[in-house]
Design an enzyme around this catalytic site. Structure first.
Site, PDB file in Angstrom:
ATOM      1  N   ASP A   1       0.822  -1.204   0.000  1.00 63.48           N
ATOM      2  CA  ASP A   1       0.000   0.000   0.000  1.00 63.48           C
ATOM      3  C   ASP A   1       0.860   1.260   0.000  1.00 63.48           C
ATOM      4  O   ASP A   1       2.043   1.223   0.337  1.00 63.48           O
ATOM      5  CB  ASP A   1      -0.916   0.020   1.231  1.00 63.48           C
TER       6      ASP A   1
ATOM      7  N   LYS B   1      -3.987   2.584  -2.322  1.00 66.94           N
ATOM      8  CA  LYS B   1      -5.286   3.256  -2.346  1.00 66.94           C
ATOM      9  C   LYS B   1      -5.231   4.355  -1.294  1.00 66.94           C
ATOM     10  O   LYS B   1      -4.968   4.105  -0.130  1.00 66.94           O
ATOM     11  CB  LYS B   1      -6.430   2.286  -2.028  1.00 66.94           C
TER      12      LYS B   1
ATOM     13  N   MET C   1      -8.976   7.621   9.052  1.00 66.16           N
ATOM     14  CA  MET C   1      -9.161   8.342   7.777  1.00 66.16           C
ATOM     15  C   MET C   1     -10.114   9.521   7.961  1.00 66.16           C
ATOM     16  O   MET C   1     -11.017   9.742   7.144  1.00 66.16           O
ATOM     17  CB  MET C   1      -9.699   7.374   6.699  1.00 66.16           C
TER      18      MET C   1
END
Length: 491
Positions: free
Chosen positions: A269, A291, A406
């Site tokens: 990632d 991502k 997030m």
């Protein structure tokens, strides 16, 4: 707004960093080594040289008790011969190495010059200016030998590193390594190059790290070989989902390190740090499949198909995810896809950012006086806004600590929804970016969370904690993302 898509792309391994010294291993079996001096330090060097199989000629007029004891008991290999007279250039003839422990600087310089004139690598104890090579700390699991050097800067640190490695390597590793020398030719005769041999040696390595000697698997070399070789060979490769943790390579598990060292391909990632990737097998192919919210990202379907295709080629694929694969890591989708495709899959957990946050701040998320539960909540949907369907009344429970992942772009909306659901505007909140990697921290009141978020660096991952337990962070915290506000301890 939907995120733009990108395709998996291959990444080159990082360039090897500068080496203070080149680690090499010198074969001294049946070769002559010269050692000058009778001090305790000289005795230790003489024992090292002899243990490596050297014929050690010792030149000394006076002997320490340590040297006397060594000469009396002998070394594990090689020979030790004492010459009770002073050294001269003539003693260097035919020597493979020359070592001396000399206090006098002029004599040390003369000895080093004589050795170099004879073309012999030289070491003068504690005088690095006269050394062509250095002795490091040694972890001895012969035939496995690990040398540790700090370039003379910190010998005590080198010894501490040696102790750490000693705890990781069971003594039985020595027996397995010795067995490997016997098996090597037979394996080459009976197994085809490529996947079959690699599978054999991977099974062999797995057994070597179980803390049992080869004798426990069979009474002869043939029996052990048969047991390893008869294990069913996998028809396809496998996938290991590995948690890379929050970024600090020191937080990797031992099992994660072993997975990285055995991988053929690593799909990683965006947020996986270079320090973690540096621990992977250098021959492993690395593919970025990152991502990130608001950035070009690889489609999950492409990642699933890539893992399946590589595993069907017989490869060991490590899917390296930041944090823990099972916490907002889409591990569930990937496991389901792989199992449907018949690909073996296992999971190595990692430290999720919420736990790293607690450690970084020195805050117990379930301090019994303030919180009886903890929740990990996603703060961002695919659209970049707050996820629909969150139970805001439940999240406003004053006895719960809530960690939003997030949540950099939605921090203000989170604060508004929690206050509307009954939370005090003064409830302690923290916002940390790049947790465990030189993180920046903000601590303040929930009502100020949105304004603090507007001042954050949007390129860095952010995690938010809300709850009374963060009062401790308010008392000891530092400001980085915004201004610290007064907190309501009774919120």
């Amino acid at each position: 707004m939907l995120q733009p898509l990108r395709k998996p792309s291959e990444a080159e391994p990082g360039r090897l960093g500068r080496l203070a010294k080149l680690p090499v291993f010198f074969d001294l079996k049946d070769r002559r080594a010269v050692l000058v001096g009778g001090t305790p330090g000289a005795a230790w060097k003489a024992e090292l040289l002899a243990a490596a199989g050297a014929r050690v000629d010792i030149y000394a007029l006076d002997l320490s008790a340590e040297m006397d004891a060594l000469l009396a008991r002998g070394a594990a290999d090689g020979t030790l011969v004492l010459h009770r007279y002073a050294w001269s250039a003539a003693i260097l003839t035919d020597a493979a190495l020359a070592v001396a422990d000399l206090d006098d600087e002029d004599e040390a310089e003369t000895f080093a010059a004589a050795a170099r004139a004879a073309g012999i690598p030289v070491n003068v104890v504690d005088k690095p200016g006269h050394c062509d090579f250095q002795f490091g700390s040694v972890v001895n699991r012969s035939p496995v030998v690990i040398g540790i050097s700090t370039d003379g800067a910190a010998p005590i640190l080198g010894q501490a590193i040696r102790r750490k490695i000693e705890t990781l390597l069971h003594p039985s590793v020595a027996s397995w390594a010795a067995l490997a020398k016997y098996l090597r030719e037979r394996v080459m005769e009976h197994l085809a190059p490529g996947a079959a041999r690699r599978a054999f040696w991977e099974r062999f390595a797995d057994l070597a790290f179980r803390g049992r000697s080869p004798d426990s698997f069979g009474t002869s070399v043939e029996a052990v070989l048969e047991q390893i070789a008869s294990a069913p060979a996998p028809r396809v490769g496998r996938v290991t989902l590995v948690g890379a943790g929050p970024g600090d390579a020191e937080l990797l598990t031992l099992k994660a390190m072993r997975a990285l060292q055995s991988a053929d391909v690593i799909l990683f990632d965006d947020l996986v740090s270079e320090d973690v990737l540096e621990l992977a097998r250098r021959e492993a192919k690395r593919l970025m499949v990152g991502k990130r919210g608001g950035r070009a990202s690889c489609a999950q379907g492409d990642i699933n198909d890539l893992m399946t295709r590589l595993a069907r080629q017989g490869k060991h694929v490590v899917r390296l995810k930041s944090g823990d694969p099972m916490i907002f890591g889409r591990a569930g989708e990937e496991i389901e896809h792989l199992e449907t495709a018949g690909i073996p899959v296992d999971v190595v957990p990692g430290i999720t950012a919420g736990i790293a946050l607690a450690s970084a701040l020195g805050v117990s998320l379930t301090h019994r006086d303030m919180a009886q539960s903890v929740r990990f909540v996603t703060g961002c949907a695919k659209t970049g806004a707050l996820p629909a369907g969150l139970d805001w009344q439940g999240l406003a429970d004053p006895n719960t600590t809530t960690i939003f992942y997030m949540a950099g772009g939605t921090a203000g909306a989170i604060a508004d929804r929690l206050i509307a659901a009954g939370c005090s505007p003064g409830l302690p909140a923290v916002m940390v970016s790049n947790v465990s990697r030189g993180d920046e921290r903000w601590t303040g009141a929930l009502a100020d969370l949105g304004r603090a978020s507007e001042r954050r660096d949007p390129s860095k991952p952010v995690i938010v904690g809300i709850g009374r337990v963060f009062m401790r962070a308010a008392k000891t915290g530092t400001m980085g993302l915004g201004h610290q506000a007064a907190l309501d301890a009774t919120a």
